[in-house]
Design an enzyme around this catalytic site. Structure first.
Site, short mmCIF file in Angstrom:
data_model
loop_
_atom_site.label_atom_id
_atom_site.label_comp_id
_atom_site.label_asym_id
_atom_site.label_seq_id
_atom_site.Cartn_x
_atom_site.Cartn_y
_atom_site.Cartn_z
N LYS A 90 0.81 -1.22 0.00
CA LYS A 90 0.00 0.00 0.00
C LYS A 90 0.84 1.27 0.00
O LYS A 90 0.41 2.32 0.47
CB LYS A 90 -1.00 0.02 1.18
N HIS A 144 6.98 -7.23 -2.55
CA HIS A 144 6.85 -6.53 -1.27
C HIS A 144 7.88 -7.04 -0.28
O HIS A 144 7.81 -6.72 0.91
CB HIS A 144 5.45 -6.74 -0.68
N SER A 149 -4.64 2.58 4.69
CA SER A 149 -4.85 1.93 3.40
C SER A 149 -4.78 0.41 3.53
O SER A 149 -5.58 -0.31 2.92
CB SER A 149 -3.79 2.43 2.41
#
Length: 307
Positions: free
Chosen positions: A55, A116, A146
């Site tokens: 995010k 990620h 988020s």
């Protein structure tokens, strides 16, 4: 382990994954099914890696990079959904979608790859091959908000619980990919040792053209001003939110329930103010000071002049 096949091939409710530690980093258990292939992934020297904590503007940077590499050609950038154009390296969910490593194995180099992963879990070949890497960081307060909305709608993430429960989970690093603080610091500490462009979500929001040019130069590209202007327009939040090739509306509703929250929700700096209580802000700040002590990284939690 199929998680979505119902009787007669129909769809059933997805079983949310559990978090399990991978070398000390909490990860969804479904991702570990393919971890050996991730660890052994062989990058080519021309490959480009886009890395973020979840995010932090991942899809935004992916779209910007793709537009630059496609010389600003909007039609070429609509050739396929984002997860096909730029595969997610460590993604794995048997019975739903091919693992990222399988998609990448079928792609010719140069490839653009999304991850990620914290720096310490990165497959060794990216460093051995001296691959270029772009890391985008975003302030933790907006990420927390988020991430909560994302985990609420994404059935391939652990159950988030209430906002209050999630707030504490995030501060303890009890979310997928662990502590935000460790993630941003880990990549920051490596940025001068490897070909890493470290950029900030807030900077792109403040002046998208400036940051797009920065990425373009890092990639060794030179595009006319008119093309750069087009890229700025096509990669705006509103354009991407309306583009089915970047807004993830192609993902089945049993996985992304966009009635709970849209994948591309607000894209703002400072939305945390609409969620944090005064007590939460105080707790967050105290925790932040402790965890970021001695680190020269600076984040903006609001922009002057608003959005």
């Amino acid at each position: 382990m199929s998680r979505h096949d119902g009787p007669g091939g129909g769809s059933a409710e997805l079983q949310r994954p559990k978090l399990v530690p991978l070398h000390g980093v909490p990860m969804p258990d479904i991702f570990l099914e393919n971890w050996e292939a991730v660890e052994k992934f062989q990058a080519d020297p021309q490959d480009l890696l886009i890395a973020t904590y979840p995010k932090a503007g991942t899809t935004w940077v992916q779209e910007i990079v793709d537009f630059i590499l496609q010389d600003g050609d909007a039609d070429r950038c609509r050739r396929a959904p984002m997860d096909s154009r730029i595969p997610f390296l460590e993604f794995s969910c048997k019975g739903f979608h091919p693992p990222g490593t399988e998609l990448l194995a079928k792609m010719p180099s140069p490839k653009v790859i999304k991850t990620h992963l914290p720096f310490q879990l990165l497959p060794k070949s990216f460093l051995d091959q001296d691959c270029k890497m772009i890391y985008c960081a975003r302030n933790a307060k907006d990420i927390l908000v988020s991430y909560f909305h994302f985990d609420s709608m994404n059935k391939l993430q652990p159950e988030p619980g209430t906002w209050e429960e999630y707030f504490h989970k995030f501060l303890q690093g009890n979310v997928s990919y662990g502590l935000w603080h460790d993630h941003v610091k880990g990549w920051w500490e490596q940025k001068d040792k490897h070909p890493i462009l470290y950029i900030f979500y807030e900077d792109i929001k403040e002046d998208p053209r400036r940051e797009i040019v920065k990425v373009m130069r890092f990639l060794g590209k030179a595009l006319p001003d008119t093309v750069v202007d087009g890229i700025v327009q096509h990669t705006s939040f509103q354009s991407m939110k309306e583009n089915p090739m970047s807004n993830y509306t192609s993902v089945p509703a049993i996985v992304f329930d966009q009635t709970v929250s849209t994948f591309m929700r607000k894209g703002e700096v400072g939305d945390w103010k609409n969620h944090f209580t005064a007590a939460q802000d105080k707790a967050f700040e105290a925790d932040y000071v402790r965890r970021m002590k001695g680190c020269h990284l600076r984040f903006r939690t609001e922009l002057q002049g608003g959005q």
